[in-house]
Scaffold this active site. Structure first.
Site, PDB file in Angstrom:
ATOM      1  N   ASP A  13      -8.295  -0.230   7.433  1.00  0.00           N
ATOM      2  CA  ASP A  13      -8.868  -0.376   6.024  1.00  0.00           C
ATOM      3  C   ASP A  13      -9.667  -1.685   5.980  1.00  0.00           C
ATOM      4  O   ASP A  13      -9.141  -2.805   5.921  1.00  0.00           O
ATOM      5  CB  ASP A  13      -7.580  -0.506   4.875  1.00  0.00           C
ATOM      6  CG  ASP A  13      -8.018  -0.619   3.666  1.00  0.00           C
ATOM      7  OD1 ASP A  13      -9.272  -0.639   3.524  1.00  0.00           O
ATOM      8  OD2 ASP A  13      -7.090  -0.476   2.763  1.00  0.00           O
TER       9      ASP A  13
ATOM     10  N   ARG B   2     -11.500  -2.747   3.499  1.00  0.00           N
ATOM     11  CA  ARG B   2     -12.020  -3.093   2.090  1.00  0.00           C
ATOM     12  C   ARG B   2     -11.811  -4.530   1.803  1.00  0.00           C
ATOM     13  O   ARG B   2     -10.818  -4.987   2.308  1.00  0.00           O
ATOM     14  CB  ARG B   2     -11.066  -2.425   1.234  1.00  0.00           C
ATOM     15  CG  ARG B   2     -11.800  -0.712   1.200  1.00  0.00           C
ATOM     16  CD  ARG B   2     -10.969  -0.032   0.196  1.00  0.00           C
ATOM     17  NE  ARG B   2      -9.358   0.244   0.721  1.00  0.00           N
ATOM     18  CZ  ARG B   2      -8.727   0.995  -0.208  1.00  0.00           C
ATOM     19  NH1 ARG B   2      -9.036   1.527  -1.211  1.00  0.00           N
ATOM     20  NH2 ARG B   2      -7.457   0.943   0.130  1.00  0.00           N
TER      21      ARG B   2
ATOM     22  N   THR C 115      -0.146  -0.637  -7.794  1.00  0.00           N
ATOM     23  CA  THR C 115      -0.560  -0.304  -6.413  1.00  0.00           C
ATOM     24  C   THR C 115       0.718   0.040  -5.549  1.00  0.00           C
ATOM     25  O   THR C 115       1.730  -0.520  -5.919  1.00  0.00           O
ATOM     26  CB  THR C 115      -1.405  -1.250  -5.566  1.00  0.00           C
ATOM     27  OG1 THR C 115      -1.837  -0.759  -4.399  1.00  0.00           O
ATOM     28  CG2 THR C 115      -0.638  -2.663  -5.447  1.00  0.00           C
TER      29      THR C 115
ATOM     30  N   LYS D 251      -2.744  -5.055  -0.265  1.00  0.00           N
ATOM     31  CA  LYS D 251      -3.534  -5.326  -1.517  1.00  0.00           C
ATOM     32  C   LYS D 251      -3.242  -6.419  -2.221  1.00  0.00           C
ATOM     33  O   LYS D 251      -3.936  -7.287  -2.751  1.00  0.00           O
ATOM     34  CB  LYS D 251      -3.728  -4.166  -2.555  1.00  0.00           C
ATOM     35  CG  LYS D 251      -4.984  -4.242  -3.579  1.00  0.00           C
ATOM     36  CD  LYS D 251      -5.043  -3.041  -4.285  1.00  0.00           C
ATOM     37  CE  LYS D 251      -5.331  -1.738  -3.546  1.00  0.00           C
ATOM     38  NZ  LYS D 251      -5.647  -0.447  -4.292  1.00  0.00           N
TER      39      LYS D 251
END
Length: 92
Positions: free
Chosen positions: A11, A13, A34, A39
């Site tokens: 991931d 991002r 989430t 995150k």
């Protein structure tokens, strides 16, 4: 070909731009909706205080259970899904 097979992060991002926008708007603390603890960690690294992680309910179906298990088992998402769904149990 998967991200990992290409030598990329699972991931990749970045939440830095979103965190920057929130800080510019005067938001320094958030309650984050989430199931992904990573995150929360990323936003904390980007100088936002995460007051709480609020999990989202997810219903496992025969169509999405493999995907959800992958998110839970490989990506560390906090998901309350069965190891075997009722429909899988009926096939066994």
């Amino acid at each position: 070909m998967t991200y990992l097979a290409q030598g990329l992060a699972a991931d990749a991002r970045s939440y830095a731009v979103g965190a920057h926008i929130l800080r510019e708007l005067g938001v320094g603390r958030v309650r984050l909706l989430t199931n992904n603890p990573a995150k929360c960690a990323a936003l904390t690294t980007d100088r936002l205080e995460v007051l709480a992680r609020v999990g989202l309910s997810t219903n496992a179906t025969t169509d999405n259970v493999r995907y959800l298990r992958t998110k839970r088992d490989r990506m560390g998402h906090v998901l309350d899904i069965p190891d075997v769904t009722d429909s899988e149990r009926s096939v066994l």
